[in-house]
Design a protein around this motif. Structure first.
Motif, PDB file in Angstrom:
ATOM      1  N   PHE A  29      -3.383   8.257  19.337  1.00 45.49           N
ATOM      2  CA  PHE A  29      -3.273   8.057  17.898  1.00 45.49           C
ATOM      3  C   PHE A  29      -2.732   6.689  17.510  1.00 45.49           C
ATOM      4  CE2 PHE A  29      -4.970  11.453  15.765  1.00 45.49           C
ATOM      5  CZ  PHE A  29      -4.495  12.701  16.168  1.00 45.49           C
ATOM      6  N   ASP A  30      -1.816   6.155  18.295  1.00 46.83           N
ATOM      7  CA  ASP A  30      -1.176   4.926  17.849  1.00 46.83           C
ATOM      8  C   ASP A  30      -2.114   3.721  17.918  1.00 46.83           C
ATOM      9  OD1 ASP A  30       0.891   4.307  20.818  1.00 46.83           O
ATOM     10  OD2 ASP A  30      -1.257   4.624  20.557  1.00 46.83           O
ATOM     11  N   SER A  52      -2.198   3.419   8.863  1.00 44.06           N
ATOM     12  CA  SER A  52      -2.830   2.239   9.436  1.00 44.06           C
ATOM     13  C   SER A  52      -2.516   2.117  10.924  1.00 44.06           C
ATOM     14  CB  SER A  52      -2.321   0.991   8.704  1.00 44.06           C
ATOM     15  OG  SER A  52      -2.706  -0.169   9.388  1.00 44.06           O
ATOM     16  N   SER A  53      -3.495   1.608  11.664  1.00 44.67           N
ATOM     17  CA  SER A  53      -3.270   1.335  13.086  1.00 44.67           C
ATOM     18  C   SER A  53      -2.531   0.010  13.269  1.00 44.67           C
ATOM     19  CB  SER A  53      -4.603   1.290  13.835  1.00 44.67           C
ATOM     20  OG  SER A  53      -5.441   0.278  13.292  1.00 44.67           O
ATOM     21  N   ASN A  54      -2.481  -0.815  12.239  1.00 45.90           N
ATOM     22  CA  ASN A  54      -1.844  -2.122  12.364  1.00 45.90           C
ATOM     23  C   ASN A  54      -0.321  -2.024  12.346  1.00 45.90           C
ATOM     24  OD1 ASN A  54      -4.301  -3.444  12.482  1.00 45.90           O
ATOM     25  ND2 ASN A  54      -4.430  -3.659  10.267  1.00 45.90           N
ATOM     26  N   ASP A  55       0.191  -1.350  11.307  1.00 42.46           N
ATOM     27  CA  ASP A  55       1.646  -1.301  11.166  1.00 42.46           C
ATOM     28  C   ASP A  55       2.195   0.111  11.102  1.00 42.46           C
ATOM     29  OD1 ASP A  55       1.611  -2.176   7.598  1.00 42.46           O
ATOM     30  OD2 ASP A  55       0.822  -0.447   8.700  1.00 42.46           O
ATOM     31  N   GLY A  56       1.312   1.080  11.203  1.00 40.91           N
ATOM     32  CA  GLY A  56       1.763   2.469  11.166  1.00 40.91           C
ATOM     33  C   GLY A  56       2.165   2.947   9.794  1.00 40.91           C
ATOM     34  N   GLY A  57       1.970   2.104   8.789  1.00 40.87           N
ATOM     35  CA  GLY A  57       2.327   2.509   7.442  1.00 40.87           C
ATOM     36  C   GLY A  57       1.342   3.526   6.892  1.00 40.87           C
ATOM     37  N   THR A  58       1.816   4.385   6.003  1.00 39.81           N
ATOM     38  CA  THR A  58       0.984   5.446   5.432  1.00 39.81           C
ATOM     39  C   THR A  58       0.940   5.304   3.916  1.00 39.81           C
ATOM     40  OG1 THR A  58       1.559   6.963   7.219  1.00 39.81           O
ATOM     41  CG2 THR A  58       0.670   7.939   5.207  1.00 39.81           C
ATOM     42  N   VAL A  59      -0.262   5.458   3.382  1.00 38.40           N
ATOM     43  CA  VAL A  59      -0.454   5.470   1.932  1.00 38.40           C
ATOM     44  C   VAL A  59      -0.885   6.874   1.538  1.00 38.40           C
ATOM     45  CG1 VAL A  59      -1.706   4.474  -0.011  1.00 38.40           C
ATOM     46  CG2 VAL A  59      -1.103   3.039   1.956  1.00 38.40           C
ATOM     47  N   TYR A  60      -0.332   7.375   0.461  1.00 37.74           N
ATOM     48  CA  TYR A  60      -0.610   8.737   0.012  1.00 37.74           C
ATOM     49  C   TYR A  60      -1.364   8.730  -1.312  1.00 37.74           C
ATOM     50  CZ  TYR A  60       3.007   9.846   3.437  1.00 37.74           C
ATOM     51  OH  TYR A  60       3.742   9.946   4.601  1.00 37.74           O
ATOM     52  N   ALA A  61      -2.174   9.747  -1.482  1.00 33.43           N
ATOM     53  CA  ALA A  61      -2.830   9.947  -2.768  1.00 33.43           C
ATOM     54  C   ALA A  61      -1.787  10.348  -3.807  1.00 33.43           C
ATOM     55  CB  ALA A  61      -3.891  11.036  -2.643  1.00 33.43           C
ATOM     56  N   TYR A  95      -8.143  18.639   6.859  1.00 35.60           N
ATOM     57  CA  TYR A  95      -8.726  18.025   8.033  1.00 35.60           C
ATOM     58  C   TYR A  95      -7.981  16.739   8.400  1.00 35.60           C
ATOM     59  CZ  TYR A  95     -12.810  20.766   6.520  1.00 35.60           C
ATOM     60  OH  TYR A  95     -13.651  21.771   6.124  1.00 35.60           O
ATOM     61  N   CYS A  96      -7.952  16.446   9.679  1.00 33.44           N
ATOM     62  CA  CYS A  96      -7.509  15.132  10.108  1.00 33.44           C
ATOM     63  C   CYS A  96      -8.702  14.398  10.707  1.00 33.44           C
ATOM     64  CB  CYS A  96      -6.364  15.203  11.097  1.00 33.44           C
ATOM     65  SG  CYS A  96      -6.745  15.993  12.665  1.00 33.44           S
ATOM     66  N   ALA A  97      -8.614  13.088  10.642  1.00 33.82           N
ATOM     67  CA  ALA A  97      -9.664  12.242  11.196  1.00 33.82           C
ATOM     68  C   ALA A  97      -9.009  11.000  11.770  1.00 33.82           C
ATOM     69  CB  ALA A  97     -10.677  11.851  10.129  1.00 33.82           C
ATOM     70  N   ALA A  98      -9.629  10.433  12.772  1.00 37.74           N
ATOM     71  CA  ALA A  98      -9.091   9.230  13.402  1.00 37.74           C
ATOM     72  C   ALA A  98     -10.233   8.381  13.927  1.00 37.74           C
ATOM     73  CB  ALA A  98      -8.142   9.597  14.539  1.00 37.74           C
ATOM     74  N   GLY A  99      -9.958   7.089  14.026  1.00 38.01           N
ATOM     75  CA  GLY A  99     -10.978   6.208  14.561  1.00 38.01           C
ATOM     76  C   GLY A  99     -10.617   4.752  14.348  1.00 38.01           C
ATOM     77  N   VAL A 100     -11.502   3.898  14.792  1.00 38.48           N
ATOM     78  CA  VAL A 100     -11.343   2.470  14.538  1.00 38.48           C
ATOM     79  C   VAL A 100     -11.730   2.244  13.083  1.00 38.48           C
ATOM     80  CG1 VAL A 100     -12.165   0.169  15.112  1.00 38.48           C
ATOM     81  CG2 VAL A 100     -11.877   1.887  16.919  1.00 38.48           C
ATOM     82  N   GLY A 101     -10.791   1.832  12.303  1.00 36.00           N
ATOM     83  CA  GLY A 101     -11.072   1.668  10.885  1.00 36.00           C
ATOM     84  C   GLY A 101      -9.877   1.109  10.155  1.00 36.00           C
ATOM     85  N   TYR A 102      -9.883   1.299   8.865  1.00 37.80           N
ATOM     86  CA  TYR A 102      -8.808   0.759   8.044  1.00 37.80           C
ATOM     87  C   TYR A 102      -8.524   1.713   6.907  1.00 37.80           C
ATOM     88  CZ  TYR A 102     -12.649  -0.577   4.951  1.00 37.80           C
ATOM     89  OH  TYR A 102     -13.754  -0.549   4.135  1.00 37.80           O
TER      90      TYR A 102
END
Length: 126
Positions: A29-30, A52-61, A95-102
């Motif tokens: 995940f990291d 985010s995979s860059n800084d681990g920060g999370t944005v919420y709706a 659902y959770c989702a993960a991948g190379v993205g932003y």
């Protein structure tokens, strides 16, 4: 083979709490952006949060900000969605989702390849 498995859903009264888990095999995940979603009336699922995979920060709706919190246990390769002060309108499949993205705000946007779990049902009674 990559698999994401959500768990922790169930029935809870309004005002209660649940913690959902998303456990991955085949990816770490990291190294990836991680999003939580739930079903919506339109063609796309509602984005709840994006980490985010860059800084681990999370944005919420806005609909969950201040009530839901994402955390991660790297040793267990698991991401959690702590849901507090649940409302009947939170009833949904998550659902959770993960991948190379932003992250575009709270929305996870894959760039190449994304992986999804099958979802876990949360029911909030009034």
């Amino acid at each position: 083979q990559v698999q994401l498995v959500e768990s922790g859903g169930g029935l809870v009264q309004a005002g209660g709490s649940l913690r959902l888990s998303c456990t991955a095999s085949g990816l770490t995940f990291d190294r990836y952006a991680v999003g939580w979603f739930r079903e919506a009336a339109g063609p796309e699922r509602e984005s709840i949060s994006c980490t985010s995979s860059n800084d681990g920060g999370t944005v919420y709706a806005d609909s969950v900000k201040g009530r839901f919190t994402v955390s991660r246990d790297n040793a267990k390769n698991t991401v959690y969605l702590q849901m507090n002060n649940l409302k009947p309108e939170d009833t949904n499949v998550y659902y959770c989702a993960a991948g190379v993205g932003y992250c575009l705000g709270p929305a996870f946007r894959p760039l190449r390849g994304d992986y999804w779990g099958k979802g876990t049902l949360v029911t909030v009674s009034s």
